[in-house]
Design an enzyme around this catalytic site. Structure first.
Site, PDB file in Angstrom:
ATOM      1  CB  THR A 238      30.723 -48.713-121.983  1.00 34.23           C
ATOM      2  OG1 THR A 238      29.582 -48.139-121.523  1.00 34.23           O
ATOM      3  CG2 THR A 238      31.189 -49.495-120.879  1.00 34.23           C
TER       4      THR A 238
ATOM      5  CE  LYS B  89      29.618 -44.778-124.330  1.00 32.71           C
ATOM      6  NZ  LYS B  89      28.323 -44.665-124.855  1.00 32.71           N
TER       7      LYS B  89
ATOM      8  CG  ASP C  92      26.898 -44.408-128.172  1.00 32.01           C
ATOM      9  OD1 ASP C  92      26.601 -45.719-128.362  1.00 32.01           O
ATOM     10  OD2 ASP C  92      27.746 -44.246-127.461  1.00 32.01           O
TER      11      ASP C  92
ATOM     12  N   GLY D 126      17.851 -33.831-120.520  1.00 32.99           N
ATOM     13  CA  GLY D 126      19.062 -34.027-119.908  1.00 32.99           C
ATOM     14  C   GLY D 126      20.212 -33.134-120.675  1.00 32.99           C
TER      15      GLY D 126
ATOM     16  N   GLY E 129      23.829 -34.484-120.174  1.00 35.04           N
ATOM     17  CA  GLY E 129      24.872 -35.196-120.201  1.00 35.04           C
ATOM     18  C   GLY E 129      25.534 -35.449-121.145  1.00 35.04           C
TER      19      GLY E 129
ATOM     20  CG  ASN F  29      20.251 -30.945-117.375  1.00 34.95           C
ATOM     21  OD1 ASN F  29      19.944 -32.340-117.249  1.00 34.95           O
ATOM     22  ND2 ASN F  29      21.440 -30.865-116.804  1.00 34.95           N
TER      23      ASN F  29
ATOM     24  CE  LYS G 227      26.045 -31.770-116.558  1.00 33.62           C
ATOM     25  NZ  LYS G 227      25.896 -32.909-115.610  1.00 33.62           N
TER      26      LYS G 227
ATOM     27  CG  LEU H 245      18.389 -41.377-125.771  1.00 32.98           C
ATOM     28  CD1 LEU H 245      19.900 -40.867-125.864  1.00 32.98           C
ATOM     29  CD2 LEU H 245      17.923 -42.271-127.047  1.00 32.98           C
TER      30      LEU H 245
HETATM   31  P1  NAP Z   1      25.325 -38.496-117.540  1.00 38.72           P
HETATM   32  O1  NAP Z   1      26.404 -37.695-118.598  1.00 38.72           O
HETATM   33  O2  NAP Z   1      25.581 -38.757-116.306  1.00 38.72           O
HETATM   34  O3  NAP Z   1      24.191 -37.444-117.669  1.00 38.72           O
HETATM   35  C1  NAP Z   1      23.060 -37.615-116.715  1.00 38.72           C
HETATM   36  C2  NAP Z   1      21.751 -36.742-116.893  1.00 38.72           C
HETATM   37  O4  NAP Z   1      20.659 -37.281-116.290  1.00 38.72           O
HETATM   38  C3  NAP Z   1      22.155 -35.357-116.603  1.00 38.72           C
HETATM   39  O5  NAP Z   1      21.573 -34.454-117.711  1.00 38.72           O
HETATM   40  C4  NAP Z   1      21.674 -35.165-115.338  1.00 38.72           C
HETATM   41  O6  NAP Z   1      21.073 -33.887-114.974  1.00 38.72           O
HETATM   42  C5  NAP Z   1      20.330 -36.124-115.508  1.00 38.72           C
HETATM   43  N1  NAP Z   1      19.983 -36.616-113.971  1.00 38.72           N
HETATM   44  C6  NAP Z   1      20.328 -37.579-113.446  1.00 38.72           C
HETATM   45  N2  NAP Z   1      19.821 -37.948-112.193  1.00 38.72           N
HETATM   46  C7  NAP Z   1      18.720 -36.825-112.193  1.00 38.72           C
HETATM   47  C8  NAP Z   1      17.634 -36.542-111.380  1.00 38.72           C
HETATM   48  N3  NAP Z   1      17.607 -37.228-110.129  1.00 38.72           N
HETATM   49  N4  NAP Z   1      17.029 -35.342-111.683  1.00 38.72           N
HETATM   50  C9  NAP Z   1      16.968 -34.580-112.836  1.00 38.72           C
HETATM   51  N5  NAP Z   1      18.052 -35.085-113.613  1.00 38.72           N
HETATM   52  C10 NAP Z   1      18.840 -36.123-113.318  1.00 38.72           C
HETATM   53  O7  NAP Z   1      24.820 -39.753-118.541  1.00 38.72           O
HETATM   54  P2  NAP Z   1      25.014 -40.028-120.121  1.00 38.72           P
HETATM   55  O8  NAP Z   1      26.139 -40.729-120.416  1.00 38.72           O
HETATM   56  O9  NAP Z   1      24.630 -38.850-120.936  1.00 38.72           O
HETATM   57  O10 NAP Z   1      23.800 -41.225-120.368  1.00 38.72           O
HETATM   58  C11 NAP Z   1      22.270 -40.801-120.244  1.00 38.72           C
HETATM   59  C12 NAP Z   1      21.522 -41.981-120.416  1.00 38.72           C
HETATM   60  O11 NAP Z   1      21.573 -42.277-121.847  1.00 38.72           O
HETATM   61  C13 NAP Z   1      21.995 -43.433-119.777  1.00 38.72           C
HETATM   62  O12 NAP Z   1      21.223 -43.425-118.547  1.00 38.72           O
HETATM   63  C14 NAP Z   1      21.798 -44.470-120.695  1.00 38.72           C
HETATM   64  O13 NAP Z   1      20.531 -44.995-120.186  1.00 38.72           O
HETATM   65  C15 NAP Z   1      21.466 -43.774-121.706  1.00 38.72           C
HETATM   66  N6  NAP Z   1      22.083 -44.334-123.040  1.00 38.72           N
HETATM   67  C16 NAP Z   1      21.779 -45.246-123.774  1.00 38.72           C
HETATM   68  C17 NAP Z   1      22.448 -45.821-125.031  1.00 38.72           C
HETATM   69  C18 NAP Z   1      21.886 -46.669-125.774  1.00 38.72           C
HETATM   70  O14 NAP Z   1      22.415 -47.238-126.628  1.00 38.72           O
HETATM   71  N7  NAP Z   1      20.412 -46.838-125.749  1.00 38.72           N
HETATM   72  C19 NAP Z   1      23.729 -45.420-125.004  1.00 38.72           C
HETATM   73  C20 NAP Z   1      24.202 -44.537-124.090  1.00 38.72           C
HETATM   74  C21 NAP Z   1      23.527 -44.124-122.946  1.00 38.72           C
HETATM   75  P3  NAP Z   1      22.261 -32.918-114.196  1.00 38.72           P
HETATM   76  O15 NAP Z   1      23.220 -32.618-115.247  1.00 38.72           O
HETATM   77  O16 NAP Z   1      21.390 -31.881-113.539  1.00 38.72           O
HETATM   78  O17 NAP Z   1      23.189 -33.700-113.238  1.00 38.72           O
END
Ligand code: NAP
Length: 283
Positions: free
Chosen positions: A66, A70, A106, A130, A132, A154, A159, A226
Site C-alpha cells: 500500500t 505501490k 485494485d 482527481g 493521482g 483535477n 497532472k 473510491l
Molecule cells: P494521490 O496520488 O495522493 O492523489 C490524490 C488526489 O487528490 C490528487 O488528484 C490531488 O490533486 C487530489 N487532492 C488532494 N487534496 C485535494 C484538495 N484539497 N483539493 C483538490 N484536490 C485534492 O492518491 P491516490 O493514491 O490516487 O488515492 C486517492 C484515493 O483513492 C485515496 O484517498 C483512497 O481513499 C482511494 N483508494 C481507494 C481504494 C479502495 O480499495 N477503495 C484503493 C486505493 C485508493 P492534486 O493532483 O492537485 O494534488
C-alpha cells in the site's frame, strides 16, 4: 490455529495501522480451512528493498503493498504482470522462484465491484475526479472497457493532462480530455458516471466534497466514490440529493483482497464467504 505449517502473507506500507486487509484475509482463510495467517508490516522509508528481500528469505507466500510503495516496489520484483506494468502500480506480490511477481488487483477489484453494483462503463460519458495514482489507473481501466468519453478533472490540471497523454498512448481511439477542477461548469453533457478518486471526504474530513456545488451533481447519474470511510461520503450524499445513485469504495477494497487471496492460494473464494466478509467490513 497457527502451527508449524502455517503460511504467512501480509501488508507492507507506511502507515498500515488503519488496514482492514487482515480482517478480509484471515476471515476468508479461516472459513475456507486454509492454513494462512495475514499480518500488517510497517515498513519505514528506505527499508523497502530490505523488506522484500527479507520477506522472500522468510518464505512469505505473498504480500499486499500500500501507500507509498505501490510504484516504488516495482524495481525489486522478479516479474511483473502486464496489467500492473501498464498501470505502473503493484498492490499484490506472489512468491515465484527467486523473488516475487507483482500484480495490480485494485483495478480488477474496482471493475468487479462496479459490475456487481450494476454500474456500466462501456458507452458511458465518464468523469474522473482527481489525477493521482489511483485516478490514472481508473482512466486506463475505463479506456480499456470502451467508455464513450472520459474527462479528468483535477486541481492541478497538468497532472490530468499528463494522464490523458498516457492513456492516448495505450488507447489512441479513446476520447479523453483534462479540465481544471473549477471548470466543471463547461462540461457539455448532462448524464455522467463520476468516479471520485481524490482523498477528499475521507475520515476525519467527512464534511468535505471535491466539488461542493449542488448544480454539478445534476449532471451525474451515478457517483462512485473510491473513499470508503465514512460509508456515506459527502460526495455520495450530494449525488443522491440530486437524484443519482451513489456507491462507496468498500467493495473495491473487498475485491482487490479477494483477487489477491485467489492468486496466493489458487483457490476460488465462494460467494457466501465473500458475502460474510462484506458484512464484516461494513460493521
Ligand atoms: P494521490 O496520488 O495522493 O492523489 C490524490 C488526489 O487528490 C490528487 O488528484 C490531488 O490533486 C487530489 N487532492 C488532494 N487534496 C485535494 C484538495 N484539497 N483539493 C483538490 N484536490 C485534492 O492518491 P491516490 O493514491 O490516487 O488515492 C486517492 C484515493 O483513492 C485515496 O484517498 C483512497 O481513499 C482511494 N483508494 C481507494 C481504494 C479502495 O480499495 N477503495 C484503493 C486505493 C485508493 P492534486 O493532483 O492537485 O494534488
Amino acid at each position: 490455529m497457527i502451527n508449524g505449517k502455517t503460511r504467512t502473507c501480509g501488508l507492507i506500507g507506511c502507515p498500515v495501522e488503519h488496514t482492514k486487509s487482515p480482517l478480509i484475509h484471515n476471515t476468508v482463510a479461516q472459513r475456507m480451512g486454509v492454513d494462512l495467517a495475514y499480518v500488517p508490516f510497517h515498513v519505514k522509508e528506505g527499508d523497502l528493498e530490505a523488506a522484500i528481500k527479507g520477506a522472500k528469505a522468510l518464505n512469505l507466500l505473498g504480500l499486499n503493498v500500500t501507500v507509498p510503495y505501490k510504484s516504488d516496489v516495482i524495481p525489486f520484483l522478479k516479474e511483473i504482470d502486464p496489467l500492473a506494468a501498464q498501470i505502473g502500480a503493484v498492490n499484490t506480490l506472489v512468491a515465484v522462484d527467486g523473488g516475487y511477481k507483482g500484480f495490480n488487483t485494485d483495478m480488477p477489484g474496482l471493475y468487479r465491484a462496479m459490475m456487481e453494483d450494476g454500474v456500466t462503463i462501456e458507452g458511458e460519458q465518464i468523469l474522473i475526479l482527481g489525477a493521482g495514482g489511483v485516478a490514472r489507473a481508473v482512466a486506463l481501466l475505463v479506456a480499456s472497457k470502451r467508455a464513450k468519453e472520459i474527462t479528468i478533472l483535477n486541481r492541478t490540471v497538468e497532472k490530468a493532462q499528463a494522464i490523458c497523454s498516457e492513456v492516448k498512448g495505450f488507447y489512441p481511439e479513446v476520447e479523453i480530455k483534462a479540465l481544471a477542477l473549477g471548470e466543471y461548469a463547461s462540461l457539455s453533457a448532462n448524464s455522467y458516471l463520476a468516479i471520485q478518486a481524490t482523498n477528499i471526504g475521507m475520515h476525519p474530513n467527512i464534511d468535505e466534497a471535491v466539488i461542493e456545488d449542488a448544480s454539478f451533481y445534476e449532471k451525474v447519474h451515478t457517483g462512485y466514490d473510491l473513499v470508503f470511510n465514512p460509508a456515506q461520503t459527502k460526495f455520495m450524499k450530494l449525488v443522491k440529493a440530486a437524484g443519482g445513485r451513489a456507491f462507496n469504495g468498500l467493495k473495491m477494497l473487498l475485491y482487490q483482497g479477494i483477487i489477491a487471496y485467489e492468486y496466493w492460494t489458487e483457490k476460488q473464494v465462494p460467494a457466501e464467504v465473500i458475502e460474510e466478509v462484506s458484512g464484516l467490513l461494513e460493521e
